[in-house]
Design a protein around this motif. Structure first.
Motif, PDB file in Angstrom:
ATOM      1  N   LEU A  75       0.835  -1.199   0.000  1.00 37.31           N
ATOM      2  CA  LEU A  75       0.000   0.000   0.000  1.00 37.31           C
ATOM      3  C   LEU A  75       0.874   1.255   0.000  1.00 37.31           C
ATOM      4  CD1 LEU A  75      -3.028  -0.756   2.369  1.00 37.31           C
ATOM      5  CD2 LEU A  75      -2.918  -0.859  -0.131  1.00 37.31           C
ATOM      6  N   ALA A  76       1.831   1.314   0.929  1.00 37.23           N
ATOM      7  CA  ALA A  76       2.732   2.473   0.977  1.00 37.23           C
ATOM      8  C   ALA A  76       3.869   2.348  -0.032  1.00 37.23           C
ATOM      9  CB  ALA A  76       3.297   2.638   2.378  1.00 37.23           C
ATOM     10  N   GLY A  77       4.218   1.111  -0.371  1.00 40.60           N
ATOM     11  CA  GLY A  77       5.255   0.892  -1.371  1.00 40.60           C
ATOM     12  C   GLY A  77       6.667   0.963  -0.857  1.00 40.60           C
ATOM     13  N   ILE A  78       6.895   0.719   0.422  1.00 38.83           N
ATOM     14  CA  ILE A  78       8.238   0.806   1.009  1.00 38.83           C
ATOM     15  C   ILE A  78       8.844  -0.590   1.105  1.00 38.83           C
ATOM     16  CG2 ILE A  78       9.574   1.517   3.020  1.00 38.83           C
ATOM     17  CD1 ILE A  78       7.323   3.506   3.685  1.00 38.83           C
ATOM     18  N   HIS A  79       9.756  -0.903   0.191  1.00 43.46           N
ATOM     19  CA  HIS A  79      10.429  -2.197   0.181  1.00 43.46           C
ATOM     20  C   HIS A  79      11.922  -1.996   0.412  1.00 43.46           C
ATOM     21  CE1 HIS A  79       7.138  -4.252  -2.275  1.00 43.46           C
ATOM     22  NE2 HIS A  79       6.896  -2.975  -2.491  1.00 43.46           N
ATOM     23  N   SER A  80      12.562  -2.969   1.000  1.00 38.91           N
ATOM     24  CA  SER A  80      14.023  -2.994   1.037  1.00 38.91           C
ATOM     25  C   SER A  80      14.522  -3.828  -0.137  1.00 38.91           C
ATOM     26  CB  SER A  80      14.522  -3.609   2.345  1.00 38.91           C
ATOM     27  OG  SER A  80      15.937  -3.667   2.354  1.00 38.91           O
ATOM     28  N   ASP A  81      15.441  -3.254  -0.920  1.00 39.32           N
ATOM     29  CA  ASP A  81      16.047  -4.003  -2.017  1.00 39.32           C
ATOM     30  C   ASP A  81      16.916  -5.111  -1.425  1.00 39.32           C
ATOM     31  OD1 ASP A  81      17.667  -4.928  -4.163  1.00 39.32           O
ATOM     32  OD2 ASP A  81      17.432  -3.014  -5.192  1.00 39.32           O
ATOM     33  N   THR A  82      16.650  -6.346  -1.805  1.00 42.68           N
ATOM     34  CA  THR A  82      17.341  -7.492  -1.209  1.00 42.68           C
ATOM     35  C   THR A  82      18.798  -7.602  -1.659  1.00 42.68           C
ATOM     36  OG1 THR A  82      16.495  -8.930  -2.962  1.00 42.68           O
ATOM     37  CG2 THR A  82      15.213  -8.807  -0.918  1.00 42.68           C
ATOM     38  N   THR A  83      19.211  -6.764  -2.623  1.00 42.87           N
ATOM     39  CA  THR A  83      20.602  -6.824  -3.075  1.00 42.87           C
ATOM     40  C   THR A  83      21.526  -5.997  -2.184  1.00 42.87           C
ATOM     41  OG1 THR A  83      20.357  -4.930  -4.585  1.00 42.87           O
ATOM     42  CG2 THR A  83      19.835  -7.124  -5.454  1.00 42.87           C
ATOM     43  N   GLU A  84      20.953  -5.243  -1.241  1.00 45.35           N
ATOM     44  CA  GLU A  84      21.750  -4.401  -0.355  1.00 45.35           C
ATOM     45  C   GLU A  84      21.377  -4.689   1.103  1.00 45.35           C
ATOM     46  OE1 GLU A  84      24.093  -2.311  -1.139  1.00 45.35           O
ATOM     47  OE2 GLU A  84      23.872  -2.018  -3.299  1.00 45.35           O
ATOM     48  N   VAL A  85      22.202  -4.202   2.031  1.00 52.41           N
ATOM     49  CA  VAL A  85      21.881  -4.308   3.457  1.00 52.41           C
ATOM     50  C   VAL A  85      20.595  -3.536   3.730  1.00 52.41           C
ATOM     51  CG1 VAL A  85      22.682  -3.761   5.783  1.00 52.41           C
ATOM     52  CG2 VAL A  85      24.310  -4.561   4.050  1.00 52.41           C
ATOM     53  N   GLY A  86      19.782  -4.012   4.695  1.00 59.23           N
ATOM     54  CA  GLY A  86      18.446  -3.499   4.939  1.00 59.23           C
ATOM     55  C   GLY A  86      18.246  -2.011   4.750  1.00 59.23           C
ATOM     56  N   PHE A  87      17.512  -1.644   3.707  1.00 62.11           N
ATOM     57  CA  PHE A  87      17.093  -0.283   3.399  1.00 62.11           C
ATOM     58  C   PHE A  87      18.240   0.657   3.026  1.00 62.11           C
ATOM     59  CE2 PHE A  87      13.583  -2.020   5.860  1.00 62.11           C
ATOM     60  CZ  PHE A  87      12.531  -1.743   5.002  1.00 62.11           C
ATOM     61  N   LYS A  88      19.404   0.098   2.709  1.00 60.70           N
ATOM     62  CA  LYS A  88      20.453   0.912   2.089  1.00 60.70           C
ATOM     63  C   LYS A  88      19.966   1.357   0.711  1.00 60.70           C
ATOM     64  CE  LYS A  88      24.645   2.561   1.309  1.00 60.70           C
ATOM     65  NZ  LYS A  88      25.124   3.774   2.012  1.00 60.70           N
ATOM     66  N   ASN A 145      22.375   8.573   3.169  1.00 55.29           N
ATOM     67  CA  ASN A 145      23.164   7.370   2.863  1.00 55.29           C
ATOM     68  C   ASN A 145      22.326   6.249   2.264  1.00 55.29           C
ATOM     69  OD1 ASN A 145      25.670   8.430   3.858  1.00 55.29           O
ATOM     70  ND2 ASN A 145      24.889   8.098   5.929  1.00 55.29           N
ATOM     71  N   SER A 146      21.159   6.605   1.730  1.00 58.11           N
ATOM     72  CA  SER A 146      20.306   5.628   1.053  1.00 58.11           C
ATOM     73  C   SER A 146      19.936   6.150  -0.333  1.00 58.11           C
ATOM     74  CB  SER A 146      19.014   5.366   1.838  1.00 58.11           C
ATOM     75  OG  SER A 146      19.269   4.748   3.068  1.00 58.11           O
ATOM     76  N   THR A 147      19.541   5.246  -1.189  1.00 56.76           N
ATOM     77  CA  THR A 147      18.983   5.610  -2.492  1.00 56.76           C
ATOM     78  C   THR A 147      17.672   4.855  -2.660  1.00 56.76           C
ATOM     79  OG1 THR A 147      20.169   3.826  -3.639  1.00 56.76           O
ATOM     80  CG2 THR A 147      21.246   5.991  -3.550  1.00 56.76           C
TER      81      THR A 147
END
Length: 222
Positions: free
Chosen positions: A110-123, A169-171
């Motif tokens: 719903l909000a669309g906030i995912h952590s990309d699994t290719t990086e450390v959590g929410f980097k 420090n995130s993208t």
């Protein structure tokens, strides 16, 4: 989900139709899965572009549903869907397991906030809400290890307004359901805005990469 692993890829559409028919026709739009099935049901409905059905399951207030619990005075999750009438000896009144994937689905889909699994959590963050639900707005924030991530979208007068915050420090990779030339950030074309890079078109979404900061995307309502 288990059914998908057990059949050839060519039959996935047929299996998925059986699932949606079971929900909409046999169960009249109500949930019928248990602890394990519920964990996967919401995200797989969304993956196959039926977030509208997932939202129907999440927002029902007739039995069996989470809304039914709330409607009958629950402030925590019951062990049984009929916790208001079940034998108290066999029914925990605070049974978070039955929540399944609901909260995760709300944040990720719903909000669309995912952590990309290719990086450390929410980097690296994937911002990809399901806009095809019967909601006019969603407002959420998540405290990640790098700072607060925010997603607030609203559909109004034929326009989608989506404000996001990406911590230092995130993208983030941002999916906007529109053509590249239809997307604006603040009052400027998104592709030419500072800190924003257009990557590609994917399944009807303009995909952008953004650095840390606050952004205000605008596009025609999907």
């Amino acid at each position: 989900p288990l059914a998908f692993d057990m059949v050839p890829a060519d039959d996935h559409d047929k299996v998925f139709k059986n699932i949606t028919d079971r929900i909409l026709i046999h169960d009249q739009g109500h949930i019928s899965t248990g602890v394990i099935g519920t964990q996967w049901l919401m995200r797989w409905l969304t993956k196959y572009n039926r977030a509208d059905i997932a939202y129907k399951l999440a927002s029902n207030d007739t039995y069996p549903s989470w809304g039914y619990m709330v409607k009958n005075g629950a402030t925590t999750i019951w062990e049984l869907w009929n916790g208001n009438t079940a034998d108290p000896k066999m029914n925990s009144q605070n049974h978070v397991m039955l929540l399944g994937d609901l909260l995760i689905w709300m944040y990720e889909n719903l909000a669309g906030i995912h952590s990309d699994t290719t990086e450390v959590g929410f980097k690296k963050i994937i911002m990809k809400p399901s806009f095809n639900v019967d909601l006019s707005y969603v407002n959420a924030s998540y405290q990640s290890p790098y700072g607060t991530i925010k997603s607030y979208w609203k559909k109004e007068n034929g326009q989608l307004n989506w404000n996001i915050s990406v911590p230092g420090n995130s993208t983030a990779i941002v999916y906007v359901p529109a053509k590249e030339n239809e997307v604006k950030e603040a009052m400027n074309p998104a592709s030419s805005s500072e800190g924003i890079k257009f990557l590609k078109m994917e399944n009807g979404n303009a995909v952008f990469e953004v650095g840390s900061g606050n952004y205000s995307f605008k596009a025609p309502c999907p």
